[in-house]
Design an enzyme around this catalytic site. Sequence first.
Site, mmCIF file in Angstrom:
data_model
loop_
_atom_site.group_PDB
_atom_site.id
_atom_site.type_symbol
_atom_site.label_atom_id
_atom_site.label_comp_id
_atom_site.label_asym_id
_atom_site.label_seq_id
_atom_site.Cartn_x
_atom_site.Cartn_y
_atom_site.Cartn_z
ATOM 1 N N PRO A 2 0.837 -1.200 0.000
ATOM 2 C CA PRO A 2 0.000 0.000 0.000
ATOM 3 C C PRO A 2 0.875 1.254 0.000
ATOM 4 O O PRO A 2 1.788 1.393 0.808
ATOM 5 C CB PRO A 2 -0.787 -0.122 1.309
ATOM 6 C CG PRO A 2 -0.791 -1.590 1.613
ATOM 7 C CD PRO A 2 0.538 -2.090 1.133
ATOM 8 N N GLU A 3 0.600 2.161 -0.932
ATOM 9 C CA GLU A 3 1.366 3.400 -1.038
ATOM 10 C C GLU A 3 0.489 4.569 -0.587
ATOM 11 O O GLU A 3 -0.607 4.372 -0.075
ATOM 12 C CB GLU A 3 1.854 3.581 -2.475
ATOM 13 C CG GLU A 3 2.766 2.466 -2.966
ATOM 14 C CD GLU A 3 4.122 2.433 -2.256
ATOM 15 O OE1 GLU A 3 4.452 3.400 -1.525
ATOM 16 O OE2 GLU A 3 4.843 1.439 -2.420
ATOM 17 N N HIS A 93 -4.549 -14.026 10.536
ATOM 18 C CA HIS A 93 -3.813 -12.906 9.958
ATOM 19 C C HIS A 93 -4.325 -11.551 10.455
ATOM 20 O O HIS A 93 -3.966 -10.508 9.900
ATOM 21 C CB HIS A 93 -3.874 -12.958 8.431
ATOM 22 C CG HIS A 93 -3.294 -14.206 7.845
ATOM 23 N ND1 HIS A 93 -2.030 -14.649 8.162
ATOM 24 C CD2 HIS A 93 -3.809 -15.118 6.978
ATOM 25 C CE1 HIS A 93 -1.780 -15.772 7.510
ATOM 26 N NE2 HIS A 93 -2.850 -16.076 6.794
ATOM 27 N N ARG A 111 1.555 -10.882 6.016
ATOM 28 C CA ARG A 111 3.015 -10.985 6.054
ATOM 29 C C ARG A 111 3.626 -10.355 7.310
ATOM 30 O O ARG A 111 4.814 -10.475 7.556
ATOM 31 C CB ARG A 111 3.607 -10.346 4.797
ATOM 32 C CG ARG A 111 3.158 -11.058 3.518
ATOM 33 C CD ARG A 111 3.728 -10.420 2.280
ATOM 34 N NE ARG A 111 5.177 -10.610 2.185
ATOM 35 C CZ ARG A 111 5.933 -10.150 1.187
ATOM 36 N NH1 ARG A 111 5.361 -9.458 0.206
ATOM 37 N NH2 ARG A 111 7.229 -10.366 1.161
#
Length: 276
Positions: A2-3, A93, A111
């Site tokens: 995500p930017e 998660h 992650r």
Amino acid sequence: MPELPEVEVTRRSFAQRIAGAQILSAALGKPLRWPLGLLPQALVGRQVLAVRRRGKYLLLDLSEGLLLIHLGMSGSLRFVASDEPALGAAGPHDHFDLQTTRGLLRLHDPRRFGAVIYVPSETDGLARKLLDHLGMEPLEDGFTLQAFKEGLAASRAPIKQLLLSGSVVVGVGNIYASEVLFISRIHPATPARDIGARKVRALYEAIRAVLALAVEQGGTTLRDFSSANGMEGHFQLQAKVYGREGLPCTHCASPIRLMKQGQRSTYYCARCQKLQ
């Protein structure tokens, strides 16, 4: 990853809905990139005043202190209001739950490169370490052409690498760097200080335009990004070079090429973006 557009879209999708809420409980799952910095139960009773963004960090201003949230490589936030169907129990998660009087905010991060960090204020040493080095915000008035020129002129780094570093301007991530360099007709390997004044202006304008469009389109969803209300982004449908290796350039019809820069994929048109 995500930017800036994805983080800004996330912020907008829950900031107003959570503002003014009181924290009822907080819970951590598996360890994230950095420790929270206090016991989760210490957050109970504090009020969420506002949600801001600095670069790719979300800042939740609390009645006492603030939370810095980073989505890492694959993280996303989900906010479900109290009057909406519940999310259910946290999954394997889901690594941070903030239950408030207005709803549940949950960090989902397969992650685990993301982070939720508590700091007493933005002047705290850790907050300054994470935020002080960040460059200009491209969608704010402080991002000026003159300051951008000076930042580029001071660097010998390839322009794409400099954009990704965030040291001059934040938020021009891998996808958006390829796009803005194509629009401004600059080869990604061009040393930043060698870019002429006309193309610096074109790049400056492209950064503002592309990032604004990406926010308007809800960000980019390549795999699993969604905003805090579960909506996917659509900017990828507007991409002119990213992910289009071998396809014809939209300007000259030459095949789009792919090269690696610092282990990141760079898409460009060799005819439109000649290395000077």
